[in-house]
Design a protein around this motif. Structure first.
Motif: not given
Length: 389
Positions: A242, A244, A258, A305, A308
């Motif tokens: 992911v 982030r 993740l 998250d 997503t």
């Protein structure tokens, strides 16, 4: 043995139809299954002799003899079930009706290796078995959910992150030898998916069940059956990259997974850097319930998250429901963020009738899934399945 679904028309399928109320007599089963009455009678007799079904009373007549009613035996057959987390063991007994009997929790660090964990688990299950037998119940086997990948044969643990010493450990056979009972082993999220599907959402044929706790995993129900994939790793969303997470190193050896930003372990670590006491999911939930802004923000972002990653799954798989379970599912900001992200990122056709909810059974979902899988497998093999070799 593996936690695969039942074959249509098998004894396990017959048991499933009676257990979920779809059929209450042999005549109902003939109509539901489209099989000959003699075949249905043979399946029913197998289940009666195994102590899984009873026939008593009479139903309404439809012009002929009044049918004898079929019921799942309230007492008799049970399965022992265990849900392992990285830092706990939860056990209980599961029958085909009702909830979990005699649940018990034990704090234990599985990351310390398999030997001590096997001793603790075997001891707790042996004591549970004795209590069930003393109550007049027959123990059919053991269902076990493990917080890591399990091979396609359901025999060994495969490269679990954060758990040195467990790779290729033959947990199923070692535990079967210790207990003298057949053991069914699968990933903990798969067992949770089975529990939620069979006891809370039997009419749903396509589900994704996410376990959000110290780690993150998911189980997939496709056309009413658990989907494990070619090697048993279907549903492992924890190590999807992911944005982030950027370059954060993950325990799996990759970066940007993740799990590094959205798991309970990651949230707790971030809270500790701010001087807050957070060693477990319970600590995170306490902070959220107390209105702590940092904890609430981190939990909400974790939900985004997870959402997503799930958006890709929902668009690809088109399930009827996404269920969020595990300890963090009790945090409403996380579930709300998952829901909002899915509605935002998925195709309208994929979400127009999509249910997005927290798990119904909480900490017992995995136990129910493991126990029911054992009992149905026992039914499909004409009684208690042979212990694996």
């Amino acid at each position: 043995m593996t936690a695969s679904g039942e074959q249509p028309g098998s004894a396990a399928h017959v048991l499933e139809l009676v257990a979920n109320g779809s059929a209450t007599s042999r005549a109902d089963l003939v109509r539901e299954l489209g099989l000959a009455a003699s075949t249905v009678s043979a399946r029913v007799q197998e289940l009666v002799e195994a102590g899984l079904l009873t026939e008593s009373g009479e139903g309404a007549s439809r012009g002929g003899r009044r049918p004898r009613l079929l019921r799942v035996a309230d007492r008799g057959a049970v399965a022992l079930a265990a849900d392992l987390g990285s830092h706990h063991i939860r056990t209980g007994a599961v029958g085909l009706t009702g909830g979990v009997l005699d649940p018990e929790d034990l704090a234990f660090d599985l990351t310390a290796g398999p030997d001590g964990a096997l001793d603790a688990l075997a001891g707790q299950l042996a004591a549970l078995a004795e209590r069930q037998r003393a109550a007049g119940r027959t123990v059919r086997g053991v269902g076990l959910g493990f917080p890591g990948p399990v091979d396609a044969d359901g025999a060994r643990i495969i490269a679990p992150s954060r758990m040195p010493g467990w790779h290729l450990f033959p947990l199923r056979d070692r535990l079967a030898d210790r207990l003298g009972l057949p053991v069914l082993l699968d990933n903990d999220a798969n067992m949770m998916a089975l529990g939620e599907h069979r006891t809370a959402r039997p009419a749903r044929r396509h589900l994704v069940v996410v376990k959000a706790g110290r780690g993150i995993g998911s189980g997939v129900i496709s056309d009413g059956r658990l989907h494990r994939g070619a090697r048993g790793s279907a549903g492992d969303i924890s190590h999807v990259r992911v944005d982030r997470a950027a370059q954060l190193p993950c325990s799996c050896g990759n970066i940007g997974c993740l799990e590094t930003v959205a798991s309970g372990a990651a949230i707790a670590a971030a809270l500790r850097t701010r001087g807050l006491r957070a060693d477990s999911a319970a600590d995170i939930l306490r902070l959220v319930e107390d209105g702590d802004a940092h904890a609430t923000t981190l939990v909400r972002q974790a939900g985004r998250d997870i959402g997503t990653v799930l958006a890709v799954v929902v668009n690809f798989f088109n399930p009827e429901a996404v269920v969020v379970g595990g300890a963090l599912a009790a945090a409403q900001p996380l579930v709300a963020a998952v829901r909002g992200t899915l509605y935002e990122r998925c195709l309208p056709m994929a979400t127009s009738e999509l249910a997005i909810d927290a798990a119904v059974h909480g900490p017992d979902a995995g136990l129910l899934g493991a126990g029911h899988a054992v009992l149905r497998l026992a039914a499909g093999t004409g009684g208690a399945p042979a212990a694996p070799r």
